[in-house]
Design an enzyme around this catalytic site. Structure first.
Site, PDB file in Angstrom:
ATOM      1  CG  ASP A   1     -10.160  18.286 -11.510  1.00 38.54           C
ATOM      2  OD1 ASP A   1      -9.430  17.926 -12.454  1.00 38.54           O
ATOM      3  OD2 ASP A   1     -11.202  17.675 -11.181  1.00 38.54           O
TER       4      ASP A   1
ATOM      5  CE1 TYR B   1     -16.601  14.362 -13.046  1.00 39.54           C
ATOM      6  CE2 TYR B   1     -15.818  13.897 -10.831  1.00 39.54           C
ATOM      7  CZ  TYR B   1     -16.306  13.463 -12.045  1.00 39.54           C
ATOM      8  OH  TYR B   1     -16.496  12.121 -12.244  1.00 39.54           O
TER       9      TYR B   1
ATOM     10  CE  LYS C   1     -12.756  11.219 -16.655  1.00 42.25           C
ATOM     11  NZ  LYS C   1     -13.043  12.352 -15.810  1.00 42.25           N
TER      12      LYS C   1
ATOM     13  NE  ARG D   1      -2.881   0.261   3.456  1.00 46.62           N
ATOM     14  CZ  ARG D   1      -2.414   0.165   4.711  1.00 46.62           C
ATOM     15  NH1 ARG D   1      -1.609   1.078   5.206  1.00 46.62           N
ATOM     16  NH2 ARG D   1      -2.750  -0.852   5.474  1.00 46.62           N
TER      17      ARG D   1
HETATM   18  C1  LIG Z   1     -13.731  12.318 -14.545  1.00 49.54           C
HETATM   19  C2  LIG Z   1     -13.300  13.472 -13.749  1.00 49.54           C
HETATM   20  C3  LIG Z   1     -12.944  13.323 -12.411  1.00 49.54           C
HETATM   21  C4  LIG Z   1     -13.088  12.016 -11.678  1.00 49.54           C
HETATM   22  O1  LIG Z   1     -12.289  11.008 -12.170  1.00 49.54           O
HETATM   23  P1  LIG Z   1     -12.714   9.472 -11.952  1.00 49.54           P
HETATM   24  O2  LIG Z   1     -11.479   8.741 -12.286  1.00 49.54           O
HETATM   25  O3  LIG Z   1     -13.861   9.232 -12.874  1.00 49.54           O
HETATM   26  O4  LIG Z   1     -13.101   9.303 -10.518  1.00 49.54           O
HETATM   27  C5  LIG Z   1     -12.489  14.435 -11.742  1.00 49.54           C
HETATM   28  N1  LIG Z   1     -12.389  15.623 -12.331  1.00 49.54           N
HETATM   29  C6  LIG Z   1     -12.724  15.817 -13.617  1.00 49.54           C
HETATM   30  C7  LIG Z   1     -12.575  17.159 -14.207  1.00 49.54           C
HETATM   31  C8  LIG Z   1     -13.199  14.748 -14.360  1.00 49.54           C
HETATM   32  O5  LIG Z   1     -13.570  14.938 -15.618  1.00 49.54           O
END
Ligand SMILES: *Cc1c(COP(=O)(O)O)cnc(C)c1O
Length: 401
Positions: free
Chosen positions: A191, A119, A216, A66
């Site tokens: 983010d 988000y 993403k 971990r």
């Molecule tokens: C998809 C997304 C997230 C979350 O990511 P996951 O891997 O789906 O939990 C956070 N911020 C943005 C801008 C996103 O598009």
């Protein structure tokens, strides 16, 4: 990488290939091995006891699955270098990375300033769990810039940003917000998923902690959930310790796939960007479209700040339709051939979904009249994508119901 290369002197595309890899540590294999591990054995009593302060000495040495493995460090070190931060940690999802980062810098009685464009699941976390633990969240206009000053309170410990917002694509003035927030003593979290670590360099603009939904563009193939948090040297210890306490980590196969995806991220993004710009320009000429929300498009909202601060644009944006019924929108979306209807983005494939965040917003009045569609431009031939959209817009225009 043949000999030990100092990747810090390399250009961006080379860094994407080289950073985080050390083939000659592993018999010359180009890719890092996938370590499936929980228990790590020590050879002696002394060695077992000496693993306690590994983190303080800054070394990356395995003590327990971990706590990090060569598989996680391969990804984490590469992301830290590309984002320009001190070090990174991998999480089991992007949302896990966001909530882990927020928990690291907030405590009961604190005040959090959160962009209204955030988000949606981040917002739900603030309104439920953070509230339950005594953290108050105030949503601010994403375009507030230096006026963030007027919203800071003595107990505002975190200012959270997301630029552009992944639903409505407001581009934030991160340097202005960060300068004022940091002077106040608040941590600036961002983010940075839309731009990826390649197209926005958060630490050059005053951010303390940068988050990626690696799901993403880093992963890039719609087959893994993963997140990363990267911190400055000053913010790192708090992040590291909180993540330890939370027990957050990502699985080895997911980490491996993420670092594999990363190696092709810059060529993928170049194509996403080129095709997205062509489609955005074309959408702008269509009578069914009221406006296109793609920051890289000249004249689009936020274009000037995007041009000043960003190094490129990814393949995700939105467009506002002229006012029409929901059924007309459904007739468009139901008949798409290449554009899939599903959440997430950043994979090789194109997506098109309706954007339903209007009722969530609290800081500023909704700026749109017609329905919003969010589009991800994938790696298909751009003319095929255009044909698919043209047919869809014609279904929408000719809808009688
Ligand atoms: C998809 C997304 C997230 C979350 O990511 P996951 O891997 O789906 O939990 C956070 N911020 C943005 C801008 C996103 O598009």
């Amino acid at each position: 990488m043949n000999k030990k290369t100092d990747s810090s002197t390399l250009r961006e595309d080379s860094k994407v290939v080289v950073s985080g890899r050390d083939p000659h540590r592993y018999g010359g294999m180009v890719n890092p091995p996938v370590y499936h591990v929980s228990t790590v054995l020590s050879e002696t009593f002394e060695q077992l006891n000496s693993t306690d302060n590994i983190e303080d000495s800054g070394t990356q040495k395995m003590t327990y699955g971990r706590m990090g493995t060569p598989t996680s460090w391969a990804l984490e070190n590469a992301v830290a270098e590309l984002e320009g931060g001190h070090r990174s940690l991998a999480f089991s999802s992007g949302l896990g990375a966001i909530t882990g980062a927020l928990l690291a810098f907030l405590k009961a009685g604190d005040h959090l300033l959160m962009t209204d464009s955030v988000y949606a699941p981040t917002r739900r976390f603030c309104n439920s769990l953070l509230k339950r633990f005594g953290v108050e969240t105030t949503y601010y206009d994403p375009l507030i810039g230096a006026d963030i000053r007027s919203m800071l309170r003595p107990n505002t410990t975190v200012v959270f940003t997301e630029s552009p917002g992944s639903h409505t694509f407001e581009v934030q003035d991160i340097p202005a917000i960060a300068e004022i927030a940091r002077r106040h003593g608040s941590k600036v979290l961002m983010d940075n998923t839309w731009a990826s670590p390649l197209f926005f360099k958060p630490f050059e603009h005053g951010v303390d902690v940068s988050i990626q939904a690696g799901t993403k563009y880093i992963v890039g193939h719609s087959d893994v959930m993963l997140g990363t948090v990267t911190a400055t040297k000053e913010a790192w210890p708090e992040l590291r310790h909180c993540t330890w306490h939370l027990g957050q980590c990502a699985g080895p196969d997911d980490l491996y796939l993420a670092q594999r995806g990363l190696r092709t991220m810059s060529v993928r993004l170049r194509q996403h960007q080129a095709s997205a710009l062509l489609i955005a320009e074309w959408l702008q000429t269509r009578p069914e479209v009221r406006q296109v929300l793609y920051p890289a498009l000249p004249g689009a909202p936020g274009h000037e700040i995007w041009k000043r601060d960003f190094l490129g644009a990814s393949g995700l944006f939105a467009f506002e339709l002229e006012s029409c019924t929901e059924k007309a929108v459904a007739s468009m979306l139901d008949g798409m051939r290449l554009f899939g209807m599903g959440y997430s983005w950043g994979g090789y494939e194109s997506l098109l979904i309706p954007e339903n965040v209007k009722k969530l917003r609290t800081a500023v009045p909704w700026r749109f009249e017609g329905p919003l569609l969010r589009i991800h431009i994938g790696l298909e031939d751009v003319e095929d994508l255009k044909d698919d959209l043209m047919d869809g817009l014609e279904r929408l225009r000719n809808f009688r119901g």
